[in-house]
Design a protein around this motif. Structure first.
Motif, mmCIF file in Angstrom:
data_model
loop_
_atom_site.group_PDB
_atom_site.id
_atom_site.type_symbol
_atom_site.label_atom_id
_atom_site.label_comp_id
_atom_site.label_asym_id
_atom_site.label_seq_id
_atom_site.Cartn_x
_atom_site.Cartn_y
_atom_site.Cartn_z
ATOM 1 N N UNK A 133 20.684 -39.743 -39.923
ATOM 2 C CA UNK A 133 20.397 -39.768 -41.677
ATOM 3 C C UNK A 133 19.907 -41.029 -42.193
ATOM 4 N N UNK A 134 18.942 -40.922 -42.812
ATOM 5 C CA UNK A 134 18.486 -42.189 -43.117
ATOM 6 C C UNK A 134 18.472 -42.862 -44.458
ATOM 7 N N UNK A 135 18.533 -41.962 -45.641
ATOM 8 C CA UNK A 135 18.935 -42.073 -46.776
ATOM 9 C C UNK A 135 20.309 -42.614 -46.402
ATOM 10 N N UNK A 136 21.083 -42.070 -45.707
ATOM 11 C CA UNK A 136 22.420 -42.809 -46.013
ATOM 12 C C UNK A 136 22.625 -43.521 -45.454
ATOM 13 N N UNK A 137 22.177 -43.889 -44.026
ATOM 14 C CA UNK A 137 22.405 -44.899 -43.846
ATOM 15 C C UNK A 137 21.754 -46.205 -44.434
ATOM 16 N N UNK A 138 21.069 -45.970 -44.843
ATOM 17 C CA UNK A 138 20.596 -47.044 -45.937
ATOM 18 C C UNK A 138 21.512 -47.313 -47.015
ATOM 19 N N UNK A 139 21.764 -46.620 -47.813
ATOM 20 C CA UNK A 139 22.853 -46.842 -48.542
ATOM 21 C C UNK A 139 24.075 -47.346 -48.269
ATOM 22 N N UNK A 140 24.793 -46.777 -46.800
ATOM 23 C CA UNK A 140 25.569 -46.806 -45.909
ATOM 24 C C UNK A 140 25.813 -48.765 -45.581
ATOM 25 N N UNK A 141 24.192 -49.087 -45.074
ATOM 26 C CA UNK A 141 24.343 -50.827 -44.692
ATOM 27 C C UNK A 141 24.394 -51.526 -46.776
ATOM 28 N N UNK A 142 23.622 -50.687 -47.176
ATOM 29 C CA UNK A 142 23.364 -51.817 -48.540
ATOM 30 C C UNK A 142 25.039 -51.914 -49.117
ATOM 31 N N UNK A 143 25.478 -50.844 -49.048
ATOM 32 C CA UNK A 143 26.611 -50.629 -49.635
ATOM 33 C C UNK A 143 27.865 -52.193 -48.963
ATOM 34 N N UNK A 144 27.997 -51.933 -47.626
ATOM 35 C CA UNK A 144 29.074 -52.291 -46.365
ATOM 36 C C UNK A 144 27.811 -54.244 -46.970
ATOM 37 N N UNK A 145 27.136 -54.233 -47.027
ATOM 38 C CA UNK A 145 26.475 -55.520 -47.345
ATOM 39 C C UNK A 145 26.932 -56.719 -48.183
ATOM 40 N N UNK A 146 26.713 -55.591 -49.752
ATOM 41 C CA UNK A 146 27.783 -56.244 -50.719
ATOM 42 C C UNK A 146 29.566 -56.610 -50.179
ATOM 43 N N UNK A 147 29.397 -55.568 -49.229
ATOM 44 C CA UNK A 147 31.540 -55.897 -49.494
ATOM 45 C C UNK A 147 31.877 -56.800 -48.623
ATOM 46 N N UNK A 148 30.691 -56.936 -47.418
ATOM 47 C CA UNK A 148 31.238 -57.753 -47.285
ATOM 48 C C UNK A 148 30.883 -59.300 -47.643
ATOM 49 N N UNK A 149 29.737 -59.417 -48.181
ATOM 50 C CA UNK A 149 29.355 -60.877 -49.070
ATOM 51 C C UNK A 149 30.408 -61.218 -49.932
ATOM 52 N N UNK A 150 30.605 -60.130 -50.592
ATOM 53 C CA UNK A 150 32.124 -60.311 -51.827
ATOM 54 C C UNK A 150 33.911 -60.747 -51.357
ATOM 55 N N UNK A 151 33.674 -59.850 -50.088
ATOM 56 C CA UNK A 151 35.157 -59.998 -49.449
ATOM 57 C C UNK A 151 35.228 -60.843 -48.471
ATOM 58 N N UNK A 152 33.827 -61.778 -47.941
ATOM 59 C CA UNK A 152 33.627 -63.215 -47.041
ATOM 60 C C UNK A 152 34.331 -63.070 -45.759
ATOM 61 N N UNK A 153 34.785 -62.033 -45.228
ATOM 62 C CA UNK A 153 35.489 -61.620 -44.232
ATOM 63 C C UNK A 153 35.197 -60.611 -43.239
ATOM 64 N N UNK A 154 35.914 -60.854 -42.445
ATOM 65 C CA UNK A 154 35.508 -60.050 -41.074
ATOM 66 C C UNK A 154 35.542 -58.618 -41.719
ATOM 67 N N UNK A 155 34.937 -57.012 -40.505
ATOM 68 C CA UNK A 155 35.759 -55.699 -40.825
ATOM 69 C C UNK A 155 35.982 -55.361 -39.978
ATOM 70 N N UNK A 156 36.118 -54.204 -40.166
ATOM 71 C CA UNK A 156 36.494 -53.730 -39.053
ATOM 72 C C UNK A 156 35.436 -53.135 -38.539
ATOM 73 N N UNK A 157 34.815 -53.110 -37.308
ATOM 74 C CA UNK A 157 34.033 -52.674 -36.553
ATOM 75 C C UNK A 157 33.632 -50.830 -36.353
ATOM 76 N N UNK A 158 35.373 -50.302 -35.950
ATOM 77 C CA UNK A 158 35.632 -48.956 -35.859
ATOM 78 C C UNK A 158 35.327 -48.403 -37.650
#
Length: 167
Positions: A133-158
């Motif tokens: 799911x290349x489109x879904x993976x790209x969207x997931x990665x971009x959204x996660x990148x924004x969230x981790x930058x905004x939160x400035x904290x570690x995420x739960x890998x699971x």
């Protein structure tokens, strides 16, 4: 150990023998770690995706990255960029889970660009092989990148583990 005091594998290459945690961080010698992914394993694309998904679901994105790395190094030339992009996504999640938000976001975006190209430019890219799911993976990665930058904290890998295929 080699003559230089560094851990070495049987071929004499530098390779840390320290145990590692689920996110690939070295632990002190003698500590209980998680089993390491064997390196240089040649798998079919389906086996690669199944093993990487299992590791992602278990909160081990660093280990999933090693599975993708084997695929990019052993696969056909025309697929290497795809597998390298998949490895970048996994290592981006690794860094985000370790709390390295800047590095995690950078790698997530880089991987999203590589993987997303398989969905965005079909005339130049070979398309999404193996049900990825290349489109879904790209969207997931971009959204996660924004969230981790905004939160400035570690995420739960699971909790943040992506689904690799459309199936």
């Amino acid at each position: 150990m080699g003559d230089d005091g560094r851990d070495r594998d049987s071929a004499g290459r530098a390779r840390s023998a320290r145990p590692r945690d689920g996110l690939g961080r070295p632990l002190p010698y003698g500590a209980a770690g998680v089993e390491r992914q064997p390196e240089g394993v040649v798998r079919t694309p389906g086996e690669t995706l199944r093993e990487a998904q299992r590791l992602l679901n278990a909160g081990k994105p660093f280990h999933a990255h090693e599975v993708f790395e084997d695929a990019w190094k052993s696969g056909p030339e025309e697929e290497r960029a795809l597998w390298r992009g998949m490895a970048q996504l996994a290592v981006g999640l690794t860094h985000a889970a370790r709390g390295n938000t800047a590095g995690g976001a950078r790698l997530l975006r880089r991987g999203a660009g590589v993987v997303g190209a398989y969905a965005e430019e079909p005339a130049q890219a070979p398309g999404a092989p193996y049900g990825i799911d290349v489109a879904g993976l790209a969207a997931w990665a971009r959204a996660l990148a924004e969230r981790v930058e905004r939160a400035g904290a570690a995420v739960d890998a699971v909790r943040e583990a992506p689904r690799l295929t459309r199936r």
